[in-house]
Design a protein around this motif. Structure first.
Motif, PDB file in Angstrom:
ATOM      1  N   PRO A  76       3.165  59.769 -64.688  1.00  0.00           N
ATOM      2  CA  PRO A  76       4.384  59.164 -63.718  1.00  0.00           C
ATOM      3  C   PRO A  76       5.278  58.132 -64.456  1.00  0.00           C
ATOM      4  CG  PRO A  76       2.178  57.933 -63.212  1.00  0.00           C
ATOM      5  CD  PRO A  76       1.878  59.319 -64.221  1.00  0.00           C
ATOM      6  N   GLY A  77       6.455  57.574 -63.803  1.00  0.00           N
ATOM      7  CA  GLY A  77       7.240  56.904 -64.477  1.00  0.00           C
ATOM      8  C   GLY A  77       6.869  55.565 -64.077  1.00  0.00           C
ATOM      9  N   ALA A  78       7.810  54.421 -64.401  1.00  0.00           N
ATOM     10  CA  ALA A  78       7.508  53.043 -64.323  1.00  0.00           C
ATOM     11  C   ALA A  78       7.717  52.594 -62.725  1.00  0.00           C
ATOM     12  CB  ALA A  78       8.378  52.279 -65.256  1.00  0.00           C
ATOM     13  N   TRP A  79       8.561  53.397 -62.336  1.00  0.00           N
ATOM     14  CA  TRP A  79       8.679  52.810 -60.689  1.00  0.00           C
ATOM     15  C   TRP A  79       8.177  53.659 -59.673  1.00  0.00           C
ATOM     16  CZ3 TRP A  79      13.930  50.070 -59.482  1.00  0.00           C
ATOM     17  CH2 TRP A  79      14.177  49.478 -60.690  1.00  0.00           C
ATOM     18  N   SER A  80       7.206  54.489 -60.128  1.00  0.00           N
ATOM     19  CA  SER A  80       6.494  55.388 -59.056  1.00  0.00           C
ATOM     20  C   SER A  80       5.393  54.581 -58.331  1.00  0.00           C
ATOM     21  CB  SER A  80       5.885  56.526 -59.872  1.00  0.00           C
ATOM     22  OG  SER A  80       4.671  56.164 -60.832  1.00  0.00           O
ATOM     23  N   LEU A  81       4.833  55.166 -57.421  1.00  0.00           N
ATOM     24  CA  LEU A  81       3.807  54.808 -56.828  1.00  0.00           C
ATOM     25  C   LEU A  81       2.463  54.948 -57.603  1.00  0.00           C
ATOM     26  CD1 LEU A  81       4.477  55.824 -53.086  1.00  0.00           C
ATOM     27  CD2 LEU A  81       4.589  53.554 -53.951  1.00  0.00           C
ATOM     28  N   ASP A  82       2.090  55.825 -58.515  1.00  0.00           N
ATOM     29  CA  ASP A  82       0.990  55.555 -59.187  1.00  0.00           C
ATOM     30  C   ASP A  82       1.104  54.655 -60.227  1.00  0.00           C
ATOM     31  OD1 ASP A  82       0.077  58.288 -58.483  1.00  0.00           O
ATOM     32  OD2 ASP A  82       1.023  59.450 -59.779  1.00  0.00           O
ATOM     33  N   ALA A  83       2.115  54.420 -60.895  1.00  0.00           N
ATOM     34  CA  ALA A  83       2.270  53.119 -61.721  1.00  0.00           C
ATOM     35  C   ALA A  83       1.871  51.944 -60.906  1.00  0.00           C
ATOM     36  CB  ALA A  83       3.638  53.011 -62.277  1.00  0.00           C
ATOM     37  N   ARG A  84       2.183  51.759 -59.751  1.00  0.00           N
ATOM     38  CA  ARG A  84       1.979  50.534 -58.898  1.00  0.00           C
ATOM     39  C   ARG A  84       0.641  50.543 -58.507  1.00  0.00           C
ATOM     40  NH1 ARG A  84       4.811  46.172 -58.045  1.00  0.00           N
ATOM     41  NH2 ARG A  84       6.860  47.383 -57.659  1.00  0.00           N
ATOM     42  N   LEU A  85      -0.022  51.672 -57.909  1.00  0.00           N
ATOM     43  CA  LEU A  85      -1.436  51.721 -57.956  1.00  0.00           C
ATOM     44  C   LEU A  85      -2.131  51.747 -58.940  1.00  0.00           C
ATOM     45  CD1 LEU A  85      -1.156  54.393 -54.829  1.00  0.00           C
ATOM     46  CD2 LEU A  85      -1.587  51.831 -54.504  1.00  0.00           C
ATOM     47  N   PHE A  86      -2.088  52.520 -60.062  1.00  0.00           N
ATOM     48  CA  PHE A  86      -3.168  52.570 -61.115  1.00  0.00           C
ATOM     49  C   PHE A  86      -2.814  52.177 -62.173  1.00  0.00           C
ATOM     50  CE2 PHE A  86      -3.200  56.204 -57.981  1.00  0.00           C
ATOM     51  CZ  PHE A  86      -4.269  56.083 -57.435  1.00  0.00           C
ATOM     52  N   GLY A  87      -1.754  51.407 -62.428  1.00  0.00           N
ATOM     53  CA  GLY A  87      -1.269  50.745 -63.623  1.00  0.00           C
ATOM     54  C   GLY A  87      -0.334  52.036 -64.635  1.00  0.00           C
ATOM     55  N   ARG A  88       0.585  51.490 -65.149  1.00  0.00           N
ATOM     56  CA  ARG A  88       1.631  52.113 -65.926  1.00  0.00           C
ATOM     57  C   ARG A  88       0.826  52.612 -67.162  1.00  0.00           C
ATOM     58  NH1 ARG A  88       5.877  54.263 -68.100  1.00  0.00           N
ATOM     59  NH2 ARG A  88       7.559  53.390 -68.835  1.00  0.00           N
ATOM     60  N   LYS A  89       1.000  54.121 -67.487  1.00  0.00           N
ATOM     61  CA  LYS A  89       0.238  54.671 -68.909  1.00  0.00           C
ATOM     62  C   LYS A  89       1.600  54.642 -69.884  1.00  0.00           C
ATOM     63  CE  LYS A  89      -0.178  58.967 -69.196  1.00  0.00           C
ATOM     64  NZ  LYS A  89      -0.676  60.374 -69.166  1.00  0.00           N
ATOM     65  N   ARG A  90       1.465  54.047 -71.151  1.00  0.00           N
ATOM     66  CA  ARG A  90       2.267  53.972 -72.020  1.00  0.00           C
ATOM     67  C   ARG A  90       1.997  54.841 -72.948  1.00  0.00           C
ATOM     68  NH1 ARG A  90       6.179  49.660 -71.296  1.00  0.00           N
ATOM     69  NH2 ARG A  90       5.220  48.059 -69.722  1.00  0.00           N
ATOM     70  N   ILE A  91       3.014  55.501 -73.447  1.00  0.00           N
ATOM     71  CA  ILE A  91       3.143  56.715 -74.472  1.00  0.00           C
ATOM     72  C   ILE A  91       3.490  55.786 -75.747  1.00  0.00           C
ATOM     73  CG2 ILE A  91       3.546  58.894 -75.493  1.00  0.00           C
ATOM     74  CD1 ILE A  91       3.749  59.695 -72.571  1.00  0.00           C
ATOM     75  N   ILE A  92       2.756  55.756 -76.905  1.00  0.00           N
ATOM     76  CA  ILE A  92       3.383  55.160 -77.962  1.00  0.00           C
ATOM     77  C   ILE A  92       3.984  56.150 -79.047  1.00  0.00           C
ATOM     78  CG2 ILE A  92       2.530  53.715 -80.136  1.00  0.00           C
ATOM     79  CD1 ILE A  92       0.166  52.698 -78.050  1.00  0.00           C
TER      80      ILE A  92
END
Length: 92
Positions: A76-92
């Motif tokens: 998911p992107g930064a503004w998605s509900l997944d990022a809000r609920l479970f935290g943002r996954k960063r790709i390095i």
């Protein structure tokens, strides 16, 4: 014979309705960004299934399935509900 055709028509209508509901649900989930990997894999499976059943392998269908699989892998992107609920996954 007419009764068998009527039942077959009803089954086809029911399958068409279920297919449309499934696609609509996937579109809603992807739009709001909820369960993004699951929804994207489902969308890719629907696209690949449609291509194989219709025996039409045009480039737009292949690209759509590839984009859905890429979205499933990226998450998911930064503004998605997944990022809000479970935290943002960063790709390095």
């Amino acid at each position: 014979m007419a009764a068998a055709a009527h039942v077959t028509g009803d089954l086809a209508d029911t399958a068409n309705l279920l297919d449309r509901c499934l696609v609509g649900g996937v579109v809603v989930l992807l739009s709001i960004g909820l369960w993004t990997p699951i929804a994207a894999v489902t969308a890719a499976a629907i696209q690949i299934g449609t291509m194989s059943l219709a025996h039409q392998f045009n480039s737009s269908s292949v690209v759509t399935a590839a984009v859905c699989l890429a979205l499933a892998m990226l998450g998911p992107g930064a503004w998605s509900l997944d990022a809000r609920l479970f935290g943002r996954k960063r790709i390095i």
